[in-house]
Enzyme design. Sequence first.
Site, PDB file in Angstrom:
ATOM      1  N   GLU A 233      -9.597   3.517   2.094  1.00  0.00           N
ATOM      2  CA  GLU A 233      -9.121   3.608   0.711  1.00  0.00           C
ATOM      3  C   GLU A 233      -8.022   2.605   0.393  1.00  0.00           C
ATOM      4  O   GLU A 233      -7.860   2.193  -0.750  1.00  0.00           O
ATOM      5  CB  GLU A 233      -8.632   5.038   0.424  1.00  0.00           C
ATOM      6  CG  GLU A 233      -7.174   5.340   0.820  1.00  0.00           C
ATOM      7  CD  GLU A 233      -6.866   5.146   2.304  1.00  0.00           C
ATOM      8  OE1 GLU A 233      -7.803   5.245   3.124  1.00  0.00           O
ATOM      9  OE2 GLU A 233      -5.701   4.882   2.657  1.00  0.00           O
TER      10      GLU A 233
ATOM     11  N   ASP B 298     -12.307   6.846   3.646  1.00  0.00           N
ATOM     12  CA  ASP B 298     -11.063   6.674   4.403  1.00  0.00           C
ATOM     13  C   ASP B 298     -10.631   5.201   4.438  1.00  0.00           C
ATOM     14  O   ASP B 298      -9.522   4.880   4.846  1.00  0.00           O
ATOM     15  CB  ASP B 298     -11.243   7.224   5.825  1.00  0.00           C
ATOM     16  CG  ASP B 298      -9.909   7.458   6.521  1.00  0.00           C
ATOM     17  OD1 ASP B 298      -8.869   7.398   5.838  1.00  0.00           O
ATOM     18  OD2 ASP B 298      -9.919   7.695   7.745  1.00  0.00           O
TER      19      ASP B 298
ATOM     20  N   LYS C 139     -10.420  12.823   7.680  1.00  0.00           N
ATOM     21  CA  LYS C 139      -9.900  12.504   9.016  1.00  0.00           C
ATOM     22  C   LYS C 139      -9.936  13.749   9.897  1.00  0.00           C
ATOM     23  O   LYS C 139      -9.659  14.847   9.416  1.00  0.00           O
ATOM     24  CB  LYS C 139      -8.442  12.027   8.913  1.00  0.00           C
ATOM     25  CG  LYS C 139      -8.270  10.622   8.385  1.00  0.00           C
ATOM     26  CD  LYS C 139      -6.810  10.206   8.411  1.00  0.00           C
ATOM     27  CE  LYS C 139      -6.605   8.834   7.777  1.00  0.00           C
ATOM     28  NZ  LYS C 139      -7.217   7.731   8.532  1.00  0.00           N
TER      29      LYS C 139
ATOM     30  N   ASP D  33       1.367   6.550   5.407  1.00  0.00           N
ATOM     31  CA  ASP D  33       0.470   5.564   4.798  1.00  0.00           C
ATOM     32  C   ASP D  33       1.105   4.909   3.559  1.00  0.00           C
ATOM     33  O   ASP D  33       0.516   4.007   2.963  1.00  0.00           O
ATOM     34  CB  ASP D  33      -0.870   6.220   4.450  1.00  0.00           C
ATOM     35  CG  ASP D  33      -2.046   5.280   4.694  1.00  0.00           C
ATOM     36  OD1 ASP D  33      -1.891   4.305   5.454  1.00  0.00           O
ATOM     37  OD2 ASP D  33      -3.124   5.509   4.098  1.00  0.00           O
TER      38      ASP D  33
ATOM     39  N   LYS E 158       0.859  -1.184   0.000  1.00  0.00           N
ATOM     40  CA  LYS E 158       0.000   0.000   0.000  1.00  0.00           C
ATOM     41  C   LYS E 158       0.895   1.234   0.000  1.00  0.00           C
ATOM     42  O   LYS E 158       1.642   1.456   0.950  1.00  0.00           O
ATOM     43  CB  LYS E 158      -0.919  -0.009   1.227  1.00  0.00           C
ATOM     44  CG  LYS E 158      -1.701   1.296   1.443  1.00  0.00           C
ATOM     45  CD  LYS E 158      -2.670   1.217   2.633  1.00  0.00           C
ATOM     46  CE  LYS E 158      -3.310   2.579   2.920  1.00  0.00           C
ATOM     47  NZ  LYS E 158      -4.237   2.556   4.081  1.00  0.00           N
TER      48      LYS E 158
ATOM     49  N   ASP F 251      -2.815  10.147   3.108  1.00  0.00           N
ATOM     50  CA  ASP F 251      -4.195   9.723   3.339  1.00  0.00           C
ATOM     51  C   ASP F 251      -4.904  10.765   4.193  1.00  0.00           C
ATOM     52  O   ASP F 251      -4.804  10.752   5.410  1.00  0.00           O
ATOM     53  CB  ASP F 251      -4.217   8.349   4.029  1.00  0.00           C
ATOM     54  CG  ASP F 251      -5.641   7.866   4.283  1.00  0.00           C
ATOM     55  OD1 ASP F 251      -6.588   8.470   3.741  1.00  0.00           O
ATOM     56  OD2 ASP F 251      -5.804   6.873   5.025  1.00  0.00           O
TER      57      ASP F 251
ATOM     58  N   ARG G 260      -7.686  -0.504   1.072  1.00  0.00           N
ATOM     59  CA  ARG G 260      -8.192  -1.789   0.572  1.00  0.00           C
ATOM     60  C   ARG G 260      -8.673  -1.679  -0.870  1.00  0.00           C
ATOM     61  O   ARG G 260      -8.636  -2.647  -1.618  1.00  0.00           O
ATOM     62  CB  ARG G 260      -9.297  -2.296   1.516  1.00  0.00           C
ATOM     63  CG  ARG G 260     -10.474  -1.393   1.635  1.00  0.00           C
ATOM     64  CD  ARG G 260     -11.379  -1.741   2.817  1.00  0.00           C
ATOM     65  NE  ARG G 260     -10.845  -1.268   4.094  1.00  0.00           N
ATOM     66  CZ  ARG G 260     -11.409  -1.492   5.261  1.00  0.00           C
ATOM     67  NH1 ARG G 260     -12.529  -2.190   5.335  1.00  0.00           N
ATOM     68  NH2 ARG G 260     -10.874  -1.020   6.362  1.00  0.00           N
TER      69      ARG G 260
HETATM   70  N1  BES Z   1      -4.359   4.605   6.708  1.00  0.00           N
HETATM   71  C1  BES Z   1      -5.456   4.329   7.546  1.00  0.00           C
HETATM   72  C2  BES Z   1      -5.131   3.349   8.678  1.00  0.00           C
HETATM   73  C3  BES Z   1      -4.170   3.831   9.731  1.00  0.00           C
HETATM   74  C4  BES Z   1      -4.630   4.302  10.927  1.00  0.00           C
HETATM   75  C5  BES Z   1      -2.801   3.713   9.542  1.00  0.00           C
HETATM   76  C6  BES Z   1      -3.748   4.690  11.908  1.00  0.00           C
HETATM   77  C7  BES Z   1      -1.920   4.115  10.500  1.00  0.00           C
HETATM   78  C8  BES Z   1      -2.383   4.587  11.693  1.00  0.00           C
HETATM   79  C9  BES Z   1      -6.597   3.708   6.734  1.00  0.00           C
HETATM   80  O1  BES Z   1      -6.680   4.109   5.416  1.00  0.00           O
HETATM   81  C10 BES Z   1      -7.878   4.102   7.405  1.00  0.00           C
HETATM   82  O2  BES Z   1      -8.123   5.254   7.506  1.00  0.00           O
HETATM   83  N2  BES Z   1      -8.638   3.118   7.852  1.00  0.00           N
HETATM   84  C11 BES Z   1      -9.860   3.362   8.522  1.00  0.00           C
HETATM   85  C12 BES Z   1     -10.828   2.297   8.101  1.00  0.00           C
HETATM   86  C13 BES Z   1     -12.243   2.542   8.553  1.00  0.00           C
HETATM   87  C14 BES Z   1     -12.816   3.745   7.855  1.00  0.00           C
HETATM   88  C15 BES Z   1     -13.074   1.306   8.257  1.00  0.00           C
HETATM   89  C16 BES Z   1      -9.597   3.273  10.023  1.00  0.00           C
HETATM   90  O3  BES Z   1      -8.808   2.445  10.444  1.00  0.00           O
HETATM   91  O4  BES Z   1     -10.176   4.081  10.752  1.00  0.00           O
HETATM   92 ZN    ZN Z   2      -4.854   4.693   4.533  1.00  0.00          ZN
HETATM   93 ZN    ZN Z   3      -7.767   5.917   5.169  1.00  0.00          ZN
END
Ligand code: BES
Ligand code: ZN
Ligand code: ZN
Length: 493
Positions: free
Chosen positions: A332, A330, A260, A271, A248, A253, A334
Amino acid sequence: MKIEFIDKKLEDINSDLELIVVIDKNFDHDFVKSYKDVLQEANFSGEQDEVMLLAESKKLFVGSESLKSKDIRPAVASAIRVALDKKYASIKMATYLSHQKCTATMRALAEGAILGAYRYDRYKSKSKEPKLKELYISSQEYNSKEVDKSAIKRAINKGVETARAVNFTRDIVNTPPDDFYPKIMARVAKDIAKSEGLEYEVLTKKEIAHEKMNALLSVARASSHAPRVIHLSYKPKNPKAVVSLIGKGLTYDSGGLSLKPSDFMVTMKSDKSGGSAVLGILQAVSRLKLPIEVHGFIGAVENMIGGNAYKPDDVLRAKNGTTIEVRNTDAEGRLVLADVLCYAQEKVEANYIIDIATLTGACVVGVGQYTVGVMGNNQKIVDKMLYAANVASGEMATNLPFNRYLKKTLKSSIADICNISNTRYGGAITAGLFLEHFIKDENKQKWIHLDIAGPAFVEHAWGENPSGASGAGVRMVTRFIEKLASNEHHISE
Ligand code: BES
Ligand code: ZN
Ligand code: ZN
């Protein structure tokens, strides 16, 4: 920093400082006992990673619980980190072996030194070069064991190459997002392809569209930086196995329209850690000349907001035809990985498919900041990865098991699958299960997913890792691939 193995007794090596790893907390070891009083007076108790500099005697002490790699590595790193800021240009230490014929401690020691000497100060106007340039390792063993010099040299070299690859990854991840966007990721990939003699292919936006990677393109749409899909390959003669790595590479992000909150957006330059780890692993396997064919695929994308941003409620069609209902922009990573996984499986028939991603905050909540979440259908491969991580590399990892009930939570009423689950529990696993949807049936037993969201970027130093990017995934996956090279049966069971 350079490491030199010298076939001389410790006392015959000239250096500005001597590093002594204290294993015996009673301070009765020959190297330590004459300093016992001073150390105790200074309140040094020899705890793991505790460092004490005795400037007058030119001795640097560090505590380590044992001679095991997982203790020596952070101990040496912690000591080097202290010495780096001082006036010393060179440091010497003994050889440390846990057993006569086992050089694991020496590899860990070399890794610890190079990892501990890492610094990211490119953006400091007054960055000062650390004085410390040389580590001399004497062939004199700590417990007077006889040493196999060439085996030790090899172990040190492996440690140095692995740690350099980790530091290379750290530099990429630490680079601010305005200076590191998909095009730059492709440029860096091209540079290492050139220097390491790897095959290189990059897809620009038009070619990505031609490949029907529409989920990835939707995530990328609102950014002023066009996406890239990068494919690097290391192809030794007569490889014993073929491994595909999928990273990834979200160079930023912001969360997209599901924006966010400010506090959560900070550090999201990290990210891109999965993609950056893929680059580091390719550097390591080629420098170590491993007899395994390794492909690296990176989806390099920036997730932004704007009038043309993709939206919650959109339905996307991924490369393999699967339709995806977007309920949160968010989630994204996946979406990007879905397309790149499809692409990787089309391009290469691999024995092992490993994706690496800072995928979910839920993984960090579940297992803490320092541990990688490992998921997959094939418990044997999962266990091999956990061993490579926890035992060999010193990276901490744990299994998060899939189950059929969580799988159902990704159902969508209007599309084939939804990009978020309908429950707030088990978010790391449901993200892994989303990815599984894009793994072909014949590959389901060959694939594992590594969620590095916690350890990839931590804002304080921990063990052998500095504050900021750690290079998570590089050491454990490199070890996993090394192990494949030494196994006769390579086809995934
Ligand atoms: N890049 C983030 C995940 C992340 C969170 C990485 C904290 C490093 C530290 C990912 O893209 C994300 O935002 N995931 C969301 C998914 C949710 C919306 C289902 C998350 O984990 O809140
Ligand atoms: Zn992300
Ligand atoms: Zn994200």
